[in-house]
Motif scaffolding. Structure first.
Motif, short mmCIF file in Angstrom:
data_model
loop_
_atom_site.label_atom_id
_atom_site.label_comp_id
_atom_site.label_asym_id
_atom_site.label_seq_id
_atom_site.Cartn_x
_atom_site.Cartn_y
_atom_site.Cartn_z
N GLN A 379 0.81 -1.22 0.00
CA GLN A 379 0.00 0.00 0.00
C GLN A 379 0.85 1.27 0.00
O GLN A 379 0.33 2.36 -0.22
N GLY A 380 2.14 1.14 0.27
CA GLY A 380 3.01 2.31 0.29
C GLY A 380 2.83 3.17 1.52
O GLY A 380 3.00 4.39 1.47
N TRP A 381 2.53 2.53 2.67
CA TRP A 381 2.37 3.29 3.91
C TRP A 381 3.71 3.76 4.44
O TRP A 381 4.74 3.12 4.25
N ASP A 382 3.70 4.89 5.10
CA ASP A 382 4.90 5.49 5.68
C ASP A 382 5.57 4.49 6.64
O ASP A 382 4.96 4.08 7.62
N PRO A 383 6.83 4.10 6.38
CA PRO A 383 7.47 3.08 7.23
C PRO A 383 7.63 3.52 8.68
O PRO A 383 7.60 2.68 9.58
N ALA A 384 7.80 4.82 8.93
CA ALA A 384 7.90 5.28 10.32
C ALA A 384 6.59 5.06 11.05
O ALA A 384 6.57 4.66 12.22
N ALA A 385 5.46 5.30 10.37
CA ALA A 385 4.16 5.09 10.99
C ALA A 385 3.89 3.60 11.19
O ALA A 385 3.30 3.19 12.20
N VAL A 386 4.34 2.76 10.25
CA VAL A 386 4.17 1.31 10.39
C VAL A 386 5.00 0.81 11.58
O VAL A 386 4.54 -0.02 12.38
N THR A 387 6.21 1.33 11.71
CA THR A 387 7.07 0.94 12.84
C THR A 387 6.41 1.31 14.17
O THR A 387 6.38 0.51 15.11
N ASP A 388 5.88 2.52 14.24
CA ASP A 388 5.22 2.96 15.46
C ASP A 388 4.02 2.08 15.79
O ASP A 388 3.79 1.72 16.95
N TRP A 389 3.26 1.70 14.77
CA TRP A 389 2.08 0.84 14.98
C TRP A 389 2.50 -0.51 15.56
O TRP A 389 1.89 -0.99 16.52
N PHE A 390 3.51 -1.13 14.98
CA PHE A 390 3.98 -2.42 15.51
C PHE A 390 4.49 -2.26 16.94
O PHE A 390 4.26 -3.14 17.78
N HIS A 391 5.21 -1.19 17.21
CA HIS A 391 5.74 -0.95 18.56
C HIS A 391 4.60 -0.87 19.57
O HIS A 391 4.65 -1.47 20.64
N ARG A 392 3.56 -0.13 19.23
CA ARG A 392 2.48 0.12 20.19
C ARG A 392 1.53 -1.06 20.35
O ARG A 392 0.97 -1.25 21.42
N CYS A 393 1.34 -1.84 19.29
CA CYS A 393 0.26 -2.82 19.25
C CYS A 393 0.67 -4.24 19.62
O CYS A 393 -0.20 -5.12 19.71
N PHE A 394 1.96 -4.49 19.84
CA PHE A 394 2.41 -5.84 20.17
C PHE A 394 2.98 -5.88 21.58
O PHE A 394 3.76 -5.01 21.97
N VAL A 395 2.62 -6.91 22.32
CA VAL A 395 3.06 -7.03 23.70
C VAL A 395 4.58 -7.17 23.80
O VAL A 395 5.16 -6.84 24.84
N ASP A 396 5.22 -7.66 22.75
CA ASP A 396 6.68 -7.81 22.77
C ASP A 396 7.38 -6.70 22.00
O ASP A 396 8.57 -6.79 21.70
N GLY A 397 6.65 -5.64 21.65
CA GLY A 397 7.20 -4.58 20.83
C GLY A 397 7.92 -3.50 21.62
O GLY A 397 7.35 -2.90 22.53
N TYR A 398 9.17 -3.28 21.28
CA TYR A 398 9.98 -2.21 21.85
C TYR A 398 10.70 -1.52 20.70
O TYR A 398 10.79 -2.06 19.60
N ASP A 399 11.23 -0.33 20.96
CA ASP A 399 11.87 0.42 19.89
C ASP A 399 12.97 -0.39 19.22
O ASP A 399 13.05 -0.45 17.99
N TRP A 400 13.83 -1.02 20.02
CA TRP A 400 14.94 -1.77 19.45
C TRP A 400 14.46 -2.98 18.66
O TRP A 400 15.12 -3.40 17.70
N MET A 402 11.37 -3.29 16.99
CA MET A 402 10.58 -2.99 15.80
C MET A 402 11.32 -2.14 14.77
O MET A 402 11.03 -2.25 13.57
N LEU A 403 12.26 -1.32 15.18
CA LEU A 403 12.91 -0.45 14.20
C LEU A 403 13.62 -1.26 13.11
O LEU A 403 13.33 -1.09 11.92
N PRO A 404 14.54 -2.17 13.43
CA PRO A 404 15.16 -2.97 12.35
C PRO A 404 14.17 -3.93 11.70
O PRO A 404 14.20 -4.11 10.47
N ASN A 405 13.30 -4.55 12.50
CA ASN A 405 12.37 -5.52 11.94
C ASN A 405 11.43 -4.91 10.92
O ASN A 405 11.09 -5.54 9.92
N VAL A 406 10.97 -3.70 11.18
CA VAL A 406 10.00 -3.07 10.28
C VAL A 406 10.70 -2.25 9.20
O VAL A 406 10.45 -2.44 8.01
N VAL A 407 11.58 -1.34 9.58
CA VAL A 407 12.25 -0.49 8.59
C VAL A 407 13.08 -1.34 7.63
O VAL A 407 13.06 -1.13 6.41
#
Length: 504
Positions: A379-400, A402-407
């Protein structure tokens, strides 16, 4: 007097107190402990309610274990809480897991930052390896073999157990046909207690009176919130579920989102478990004949390979990595995705996975990568916004995490610095690896028309949009050339444009 030691909410295991590995500097074994529950964390971002519950429950359980040794402060900010706990007195803290937290603690004159804990490889060891690659890609497989050798994990002398370093070829089986769930023992499930009841009451009050908002549902807690629970979950996985883990590691079933997965990621990332004890128990299971080598190796690779690799890339790549957007994707995330509105989605795979996230704050790595992440990429969604979504929405999500995993892995926003190709596919992959396509309103073979699969159409639209970049990639050349055989490409692109960001 012994200097107090500050425990962050993801540093909750016993390995964050006392001397470090090999006698490295650490807090005194009997040092007073400071813990701070900062409400501002939940004001700044809209976290999944189950995640907020788990983190607060884990912190409060740890405080109860420490008893009179801990000063547990509830405050609006960390700065305010630290002032209440120690004033301007000295305090130690283990290296935090995010850049923002590290910047904060390093800005405080009275805080001494100790080396990180909870990982197998030291920062300086990874940097030596990475710097020595002399411009070559930092391949996870090469790093993983180095970790295996250094820690003597699944090794027979100088050779890997089972004769191969990587048994991934044996771990890509689709689910057995006609089954709704794998025939394996159920995972460990904790029982809630008075601490959980208190946490839920507090979250209710915050939402009602303090203007704090969450996303998702907070049902009965599904993940460990104490060291005792985490060890019970680890033992149950190693003894009863590890044997069946490998073969169907990448499979998806609508009625069995857990399959044989360990469900230990949140416990590891809260610091309740040490990665060394997890991989050692898996190796013991293989050596005792209780688990095949492909299952043991697959689990070890997740922790000693991928988890370590992601942790170190987060620090090695630097803050600039956060802003990478090689594909120029700028589209905002639609409301149905932000709200986890699975009922608004027709595509069964996406609706099923989104419901799993909504209800539990978790789904395993293939739905994350090949359903949620793949759709965002197409869909071409903003990768920073996708990273933030994964960080916030997963119980195991932390900045370190999700950043490499998503970006890098999921959105290919680094242009291939971490992976050799974009990880996206048409509906055929999902159909082969799951039971999600059969009853779906869309057909995985259809690119256009009412029955067009959004993943199949999305895949070809993605290749078309980035043809110039991808056709020079050896792993993508054949796929990109397939565009020339599509007689309905114009129709496909027109239908995609008409649909826009509507729920598929």
């Amino acid at each position: 007097m012994t200097t107090p030691h500050w425990l962050f909410g993801d540093q909750l295991g016993p390995h964050f107190l006392g001397p470090g590995p090999d006698g490295a500097d650490g807090p005194g074994r009997d040092a007073p402990v400071v813990m701070i529950e900062a409400r501002s964390v939940f004001r700044r971002r809209r976290f999944h309610r189950a995640k907020a519950h788990l983190v607060l429950s884990a912190m409060r359980h740890r405080a109860a274990e420490l008893g009179d040794r801990v000063r547990y402060v509830r405050a609006e900010t960390y700065r305010e809480g630290l002032a209440k706990a120690v004033g301007g007195g000295p305090v130690t803290v283990c290296h935090p897991t995010s850049r923002a937290a590290l910047r904060f603690v390093e800005s405080l004159d009275h805080v001494t930052v100790l080396p990180p804990r909870g990982f197998l490889v030291a920062h300086e060891d990874f940097r030596r390896w990475a710097d020595g690659r002399d411009g070559q890609r930092l391949l996870q497989e090469d790093f993983y073999r180095r970790v295996r050798r250094a820690h003597d994990l699944l090794m027979d002398g100088d050779s890997p157990a089972g004769g191969r370093w990587n048994h991934d070829h044996d771990n890509r089986e689709p689910p057995p046909k006609g089954v709704r769930a794998l025939d394996v023992p159920a995972p460990y499930r904790p029982r809630e207690d008075a601490v959980d009841e208190e946490v839920r009451d507090d979250l209710d009050r915050w939402e009602k009176d303090d203007g704090i908002s969450f996303v998702g549902r907070d049902g009965p807690r599904r993940f460990p919130a104490s060291r005792r629970e985490a060890l019970a979950a680890l033992r149950r996985f190693a003894e009863h579920r590890l044997a069946g883990f490998g073969a169907h590691e990448d499979a998806m079933l609508a009625g069995d989102p857990v399959l044989s997965h360990s469900l230990l990621s949140s416990s590891l990332n809260l610091g309740l478990l040490d990665p060394a004890e997890c991989v050692e128990l898996a190796e013991q299971a293989w050596r005792s004949g209780d688990a095949p080598v492909n299952s043991a190796e697959g689990f070890v690779r997740q922790i000693a390979g991928w988890r370590e690799y992601v942790w170190h890339l987060y620090w090695y790549f630097g803050e600039e990595y956060r802003h990478r957007n090689a594909l120029g994707h700028r589209a905002p995330l639609p409301d149905w995705f932000l709200e986890l509105d699975a009922d608004a989605v027709t595509a069964r795979c996406l609706s099923t996975v989104l419901a799993q996230v909504r209800d539990t704050g978790w789904t395993h790595h293939i739905p994350r990568l090949m359903v949620l992440g793949s759709h965002a990429l197409q869909q071409g969604w903003d990768p920073a916004a996708v990273t933030d979504w994964f960080h916030r929405c997963f119980v195991d999500g932390y900045d370190w995490v999700m950043l490499p995993n998503v970006v890098g892995m999921s959105q290919y926003a680094d242009g291939g610095r971490m992976t050799t190709k974009p990880y996206t596919s048409g509906g055929a992959y999902i159909h082969r690896m799951s039971d999600l396509c059969g009853p779906c309103a869309y057909r995985p073979t259809d690119r256009t028309g009412e029955g067009a699969c959004p993943f199949t159409a999305g895949y070809w639209a993605f290749l078309h949009r980035h043809r110039e970049r991808l056709e020079g990639n050896p792993r993508m050349t054949r796929a990109v050339r397939g565009l020339d055989r599509l007689r309905d490409l114009d129709e496909l692109l027109e239908e995609r444009a008409e649909r826009g960001d509507a729920a598929p």
